[in-house]
Design an enzyme around this catalytic site. Structure first.
Site, PDB file in Angstrom:
ATOM      1  N   GLY A 127       0.785  -1.233   0.000  1.00  0.00           N
ATOM      2  CA  GLY A 127       0.000   0.000   0.000  1.00  0.00           C
ATOM      3  C   GLY A 127       0.816   1.282   0.000  1.00  0.00           C
ATOM      4  N   HIS A 291       0.825  10.245  13.995  1.00  0.00           N
ATOM      5  CA  HIS A 291       2.180  10.623  13.587  1.00  0.00           C
ATOM      6  C   HIS A 291       2.505  12.078  13.927  1.00  0.00           C
ATOM      7  CE1 HIS A 291       0.211  12.089   9.904  1.00  0.00           C
ATOM      8  NE2 HIS A 291       1.322  12.737   9.620  1.00  0.00           N
ATOM      9  N   HIS A 353      -4.924  14.546  15.397  1.00  0.00           N
ATOM     10  CA  HIS A 353      -3.691  15.342  15.373  1.00  0.00           C
ATOM     11  C   HIS A 353      -3.813  16.632  16.203  1.00  0.00           C
ATOM     12  CE1 HIS A 353      -2.600  12.452  12.465  1.00  0.00           C
ATOM     13  NE2 HIS A 353      -2.961  13.069  11.365  1.00  0.00           N
ATOM     14  N   TYR A 496       8.982  31.118  17.264  1.00  0.00           N
ATOM     15  CA  TYR A 496       9.321  32.531  17.400  1.00  0.00           C
ATOM     16  C   TYR A 496       8.319  33.259  18.280  1.00  0.00           C
ATOM     17  CZ  TYR A 496       6.291  32.963  13.228  1.00  0.00           C
ATOM     18  OH  TYR A 496       5.268  32.886  12.324  1.00  0.00           O
TER      19      TYR A 496
HETATM   20  P1  NDP Z   1      -4.158   1.372   1.122  1.00  0.00           P
HETATM   21  O1  NDP Z   1      -5.551   1.619   0.696  1.00  0.00           O
HETATM   22  O2  NDP Z   1      -3.060   1.601   0.133  1.00  0.00           O
HETATM   23  O3  NDP Z   1      -4.137  -0.135   1.642  1.00  0.00           O
HETATM   24  C1  NDP Z   1      -2.966  -0.822   2.063  1.00  0.00           C
HETATM   25  C2  NDP Z   1      -3.033  -2.236   1.555  1.00  0.00           C
HETATM   26  O4  NDP Z   1      -4.127  -2.911   2.162  1.00  0.00           O
HETATM   27  C3  NDP Z   1      -3.292  -2.311   0.069  1.00  0.00           C
HETATM   28  O5  NDP Z   1      -2.080  -2.282  -0.657  1.00  0.00           O
HETATM   29  C4  NDP Z   1      -4.004  -3.633  -0.084  1.00  0.00           C
HETATM   30  O6  NDP Z   1      -3.039  -4.667  -0.165  1.00  0.00           O
HETATM   31  C5  NDP Z   1      -4.733  -3.796   1.233  1.00  0.00           C
HETATM   32  N1  NDP Z   1      -6.137  -3.422   1.089  1.00  0.00           N
HETATM   33  C6  NDP Z   1      -6.643  -2.258   0.613  1.00  0.00           C
HETATM   34  N2  NDP Z   1      -7.982  -2.273   0.643  1.00  0.00           N
HETATM   35  C7  NDP Z   1      -8.346  -3.452   1.152  1.00  0.00           C
HETATM   36  C8  NDP Z   1      -9.591  -4.050   1.449  1.00  0.00           C
HETATM   37  N3  NDP Z   1     -10.742  -3.423   1.231  1.00  0.00           N
HETATM   38  N4  NDP Z   1      -9.583  -5.282   1.976  1.00  0.00           N
HETATM   39  C9  NDP Z   1      -8.450  -5.914   2.226  1.00  0.00           C
HETATM   40  N5  NDP Z   1      -7.231  -5.391   1.947  1.00  0.00           N
HETATM   41  C10 NDP Z   1      -7.185  -4.180   1.428  1.00  0.00           C
HETATM   42  O7  NDP Z   1      -3.915   2.154   2.453  1.00  0.00           O
HETATM   43  P2  NDP Z   1      -2.743   3.133   2.850  1.00  0.00           P
HETATM   44  O8  NDP Z   1      -1.445   2.436   2.614  1.00  0.00           O
HETATM   45  O9  NDP Z   1      -2.981   4.441   2.251  1.00  0.00           O
HETATM   46  O10 NDP Z   1      -3.011   3.291   4.417  1.00  0.00           O
HETATM   47  C11 NDP Z   1      -2.903   2.222   5.314  1.00  0.00           C
HETATM   48  C12 NDP Z   1      -3.523   2.613   6.637  1.00  0.00           C
HETATM   49  O11 NDP Z   1      -2.896   3.781   7.118  1.00  0.00           O
HETATM   50  C13 NDP Z   1      -5.002   2.949   6.544  1.00  0.00           C
HETATM   51  O12 NDP Z   1      -5.605   2.591   7.746  1.00  0.00           O
HETATM   52  C14 NDP Z   1      -4.996   4.469   6.389  1.00  0.00           C
HETATM   53  O13 NDP Z   1      -6.189   5.038   6.835  1.00  0.00           O
HETATM   54  C15 NDP Z   1      -3.832   4.838   7.286  1.00  0.00           C
HETATM   55  N6  NDP Z   1      -3.188   6.094   6.923  1.00  0.00           N
HETATM   56  C16 NDP Z   1      -2.724   6.305   5.660  1.00  0.00           C
HETATM   57  C17 NDP Z   1      -2.086   7.497   5.344  1.00  0.00           C
HETATM   58  C18 NDP Z   1      -1.533   7.735   3.977  1.00  0.00           C
HETATM   59  O14 NDP Z   1      -0.941   8.802   3.777  1.00  0.00           O
HETATM   60  N7  NDP Z   1      -1.667   6.818   3.035  1.00  0.00           N
HETATM   61  C19 NDP Z   1      -1.902   8.556   6.354  1.00  0.00           C
HETATM   62  C20 NDP Z   1      -2.372   8.203   7.666  1.00  0.00           C
HETATM   63  C21 NDP Z   1      -3.003   7.012   7.917  1.00  0.00           C
HETATM   64  P3  NDP Z   1      -3.287  -6.045  -0.929  1.00  0.00           P
HETATM   65  O15 NDP Z   1      -4.392  -5.846  -1.912  1.00  0.00           O
HETATM   66  O16 NDP Z   1      -1.977  -6.358  -1.575  1.00  0.00           O
HETATM   67  O17 NDP Z   1      -3.636  -6.998   0.147  1.00  0.00           O
HETATM   68  C1  BG6 Z   2      -2.997  12.059   7.839  1.00  0.00           C
HETATM   69  C2  BG6 Z   2      -4.306  12.428   7.203  1.00  0.00           C
HETATM   70  O1  BG6 Z   2      -3.219  11.548   9.124  1.00  0.00           O
HETATM   71  O2  BG6 Z   2      -2.181  13.215   7.931  1.00  0.00           O
HETATM   72  C3  BG6 Z   2      -4.079  13.049   5.852  1.00  0.00           C
HETATM   73  O3  BG6 Z   2      -5.080  11.246   7.064  1.00  0.00           O
HETATM   74  C4  BG6 Z   2      -3.122  14.216   5.932  1.00  0.00           C
HETATM   75  O4  BG6 Z   2      -5.306  13.493   5.303  1.00  0.00           O
HETATM   76  C5  BG6 Z   2      -1.868  13.791   6.677  1.00  0.00           C
HETATM   77  O5  BG6 Z   2      -2.787  14.624   4.627  1.00  0.00           O
HETATM   78  C6  BG6 Z   2      -0.969  14.977   6.939  1.00  0.00           C
HETATM   79  O6  BG6 Z   2       0.247  14.540   7.437  1.00  0.00           O
HETATM   80  P1  BG6 Z   2       1.566  15.409   7.233  1.00  0.00           P
HETATM   81  O7  BG6 Z   2       2.573  14.719   8.067  1.00  0.00           O
HETATM   82  O8  BG6 Z   2       1.861  15.355   5.773  1.00  0.00           O
HETATM   83  O9  BG6 Z   2       1.240  16.783   7.671  1.00  0.00           O
END
Ligand code: NDP
Ligand code: BG6
Length: 607
Positions: A127, A291, A353, A496
């Site tokens: 992901g 984060h 956050h 600041y």
């Molecule tokens: P993704 O949507 O890219 O999902 C990660 C992986 O999970 C995918 O590559 C896929 O892998 C698997 N996946 C996706 N959808 C499903 C589904 N419906 N059922 C089962 N498996 C699924 O997510 P992110 O990498 O963007 O985010 C991961 C987590 O982190 C989430 O909870 C998101 O809310 C959180 N998050 C993300 C941020 C970001 O910037 N991306 C920021 C903060 C939090 P595969 O198909 O290979 O199994």
């Molecule tokens: C994530 C939110 O937690 O923080 C995103 O889901 C947002 O929507 C991101 O863009 C912002 O993080 P940063 O570190 O880029 O300010």
């Protein structure tokens, strides 16, 4: 005596004072550590020899792969078992590991015995977050010498991939940003050799048993410590935790799970998630990541307040007029519209956050720097918040806007977003803490996507000087004369303080200037990404920057009634053009409490 040394200070040594000119006797400098700075080595020595304050119960971790000739240091040698496993965390059920014939230089198979290993499994490795943040952070930690000698990184997801394909994917996102040091590509190769992949379903115990077998091969009979990073959608968290805990947890070390947000959508779903996780894990094993708590200036907030005499006495309703917590992004939800539409900006940014920053900002002095002491104080703040009323909230949503011949899309132009979506992409709120310190002080929050700028900052506006002798010099706008402390979390980190001073010369003209700690000018070292700090903390078992379940409950308790009301009453968000300063309603909300948004008035009175 040769003691283990680390280039990277343990979290506890982050509290060690850093002398400006770290001159060590030659004999006590770290050797065999090309990238080791003497400052880090000194800071570690201070901790090891008890000079620096170490919160009770902290371990000497991050002390894995370097040898220091430290005749001067009298710290006890680490336990032969390495990082001790906490009984409460040890949820393992597996038996002795079986060594295989793999390359011993990589997996250390020949070593066996009492050494410990850390295996980090990134669940959802295919992901966006894994690629963008987790693997790069792990590499940065490796590069900095912060990962243990024996560690393995496993990617786990449903996508079919070989180890080589995972390495290829990961390699594209690794950078050598860290101080532009040498040997970066060699280090990358070394790191990638420690990365493996296992394809499996998220609810298959059989697939997790296969993973466990591979992990054991790499652990080679050492004490096994396992960290699972759930970088997956929340609806599959419990399946994964169940399988990981029953089929792939450590037999003789610790097992920890990092959980990414969102932690539910409201009080009920969050409680259900916590109940689900706690069927398989104890609270100590759960590391709920926010984060923003790993950002340098957020971590510095307590240092600023509690280690400088000049701030703490002012930190109350007596001197502070209002506090502003501002988050803005200059891009929309492009690519994440599907996720975003069922959450909205209040759940995405404010409930976690910004509220976490507020709690850290407003808490009473904790008994110590121990995680539980800090989290106890934060939770008290959250539980003292007055209910958040709809009349103290403004919501907005961005609409399409054309500028310089370019048309920027509306939120609802995203194909994954329903055309009639009322999901807010902007929100402003006035919150109040019902306690003796903060009674009546507005804490204004503002978070928005597709605004004119990208920034995150905390603004503290102080009260007017009573009977100000110089008030005439400020004309009718006495707000100009008040002090403002700005903690710019990002970009271009800075702290600041705006003060008044006399313009040099024979006359008496007043000016407004900044006492400015500008990080880029003050420090040459690049600031680590928040994920680096948090991953390292999770490996070390440091929970200070992770959210405890009662904090989470209190945060949801504050926002759930408001979110329900917004949704039940179908409150239409005020539309604002993409790239603008947001809905005008936010100004009225601030004005209701005699506040001016500092980020916008800065445009009139330059920062
Ligand atoms: P993704 O949507 O890219 O999902 C990660 C992986 O999970 C995918 O590559 C896929 O892998 C698997 N996946 C996706 N959808 C499903 C589904 N419906 N059922 C089962 N498996 C699924 O997510 P992110 O990498 O963007 O985010 C991961 C987590 O982190 C989430 O909870 C998101 O809310 C959180 N998050 C993300 C941020 C970001 O910037 N991306 C920021 C903060 C939090 P595969 O198909 O290979 O199994
Ligand atoms: C994530 C939110 O937690 O923080 C995103 O889901 C947002 O929507 C991101 O863009 C912002 O993080 P940063 O570190 O880029 O300010």
């Amino acid at each position: 005596m040769a003691l283990p040394c680390a280039k990277c200070p343990s979290s506890s040594s982050r509290f060690a004072p850093s002398p400006p000119h770290p001159v060590l006797p030659r004999s006590s400098r770290c050797r065999a550590a090309p990238s080791l700075s003497s400052l880090d080595c000194l800071s570690r020595r201070l901790v090891a020899s008890g000079v620096a304050a170490r919160p009770p119960g902290r371990r000497n971790s991050c002390a894995f792969n370097m040898v220091c000739a430290q005749e001067a240091v009298t710290a006890p040698a680490p336990s032969p078992k390495g990082t001790p496993s906490k009984k409460s965390e040890n949820n393992g059920s597996l038996t002795t590991a079986v060594p295989s014939k793999e390359d011993s230089s990589l997996t250390g198979f020949t070593a066996g015995g009492n050494e410990s290993t850390v295996s980090i499994t990134v669940v959802g490795a295919s992901g966006d977050l894994a690629k963008k943040k987790i693997f790069p952070a792990l590499f940065a930690l490796y590069y900095e010498g912060c990962l243990p000698k024996h560690f393995t990184v496993f990617g786990y997801a449903r996508s079919k991939m070989t180890d080589a394909e995972l390495r290829n994917m990961v390699s594209k996102t690794l950078t050598c940003r860290i101080d532009k040091r040498e040997n970066c590509s060699d280090k990358m190769d070394e790191f990638l050799k420690r990365c493996f992949y296992h394809s499996g379903q998220y609810d298959s115990e059989e697939n997790f048993t296969e993973l466990d077998k591979k992990l054991r091969e790499h652990e080679a009979g050492r004490i096994s410590n396992r960290l699972f990073y759930l970088s997956i959608p929340p609806n599959i968290f419990i399946d994964v935790v169940k399988c990981a805990s029953t089929s792939a947890s450590s037999a003789n070390g610790w097992t920890r799970v990092i959980v990414e947000k969102p932690f539910g959508r409201d009080s009920e779903s969050s409680a259900a998630l916590t109940r689900g996780l706690k069927q398989y894990l104890v609270e100590d094993q759960i590391f709920r990541i926010d984060h923003y708590l790993g950002k340098e200036l957020v971590e510095n907030l307590s240092v600023l307040r509690f280690s400088n005499l000049v701030f703490e006495p002012l930190w109350s309703r007596q001197y502070i007029r209002n506090v502003q917590l501002i988050f803005s992004e200059d891009f929309g939800t492009e690519g994440r519209g599907g996720y975003f539409d069922s959450y909205g900006i209040i759940r995405d940014i404010m409930q976690n956050h910004l509220l976490q920053i507020l709690a850290l900002f407003a808490m009473e002095t904790p008994v110590s720097l121990d995680a539980e002491d800090i989290r106890n104080e934060k939770v008290k703040v959250l539980r003292s918040m007055k209910p958040l009323l709809l009349e103290n909230v403004v919501v907005g949503q961005y609409k399409s806007h054309t500028k310089g011949g370019i048309t920027y899309p509306a939120y609802i132009d995203d194909k994954t977003v329903p055309k009639d979506s009322l999901t807010p992409t902007f929100a402003a709120a006035a919150l109040f803490i019902d306690n003796a310190r903060w009674d009546g002080v507005p804490f204004l929050m503002k978070a928005g996507k597709a605004l004119h700028t990208k920034r995150a900052e905390i603004r503290v506006q102080f009260r007017h000087v009573p009977g100000n002798l110089y008030k005439r010099s400020f004309g009718t706008d006495i707000d100009r004369a008040t002090n403002e402390l700005v903690i710019r979390v990002q970009p271009d980190e800075a702290i600041y303080l705006k003060i008044n001073n006399k313009v040099p010369g024979l006359g008496m003209r007043l000016d407004r200037s900044k006492l400015n700690l500008h990080y880029a000018a003050r420090y040459s070292k690049e600031i680590p990404d928040a994920y680096e700090r948090l991953l390292l903390d999770a490996i070390e078992g440091e929970r200070r920057l992770f959210i405890r379940s009662d904090e989470l409950d209190a945060a949801w308790e504050l926002f759930t009634p408001l979110l329900k009301e917004l949704e039940e009453k179908k409150i239409a968000p005020e539309l604002y053009p993409y790239g603008s300063r947001g809905p005008v309603g936010a100004h009225y909300l601030a004005a209701k409490y005699n506040v001016r948004w500092g980020d916008l008035s800065a445009e009139h009175y330059p920062d």
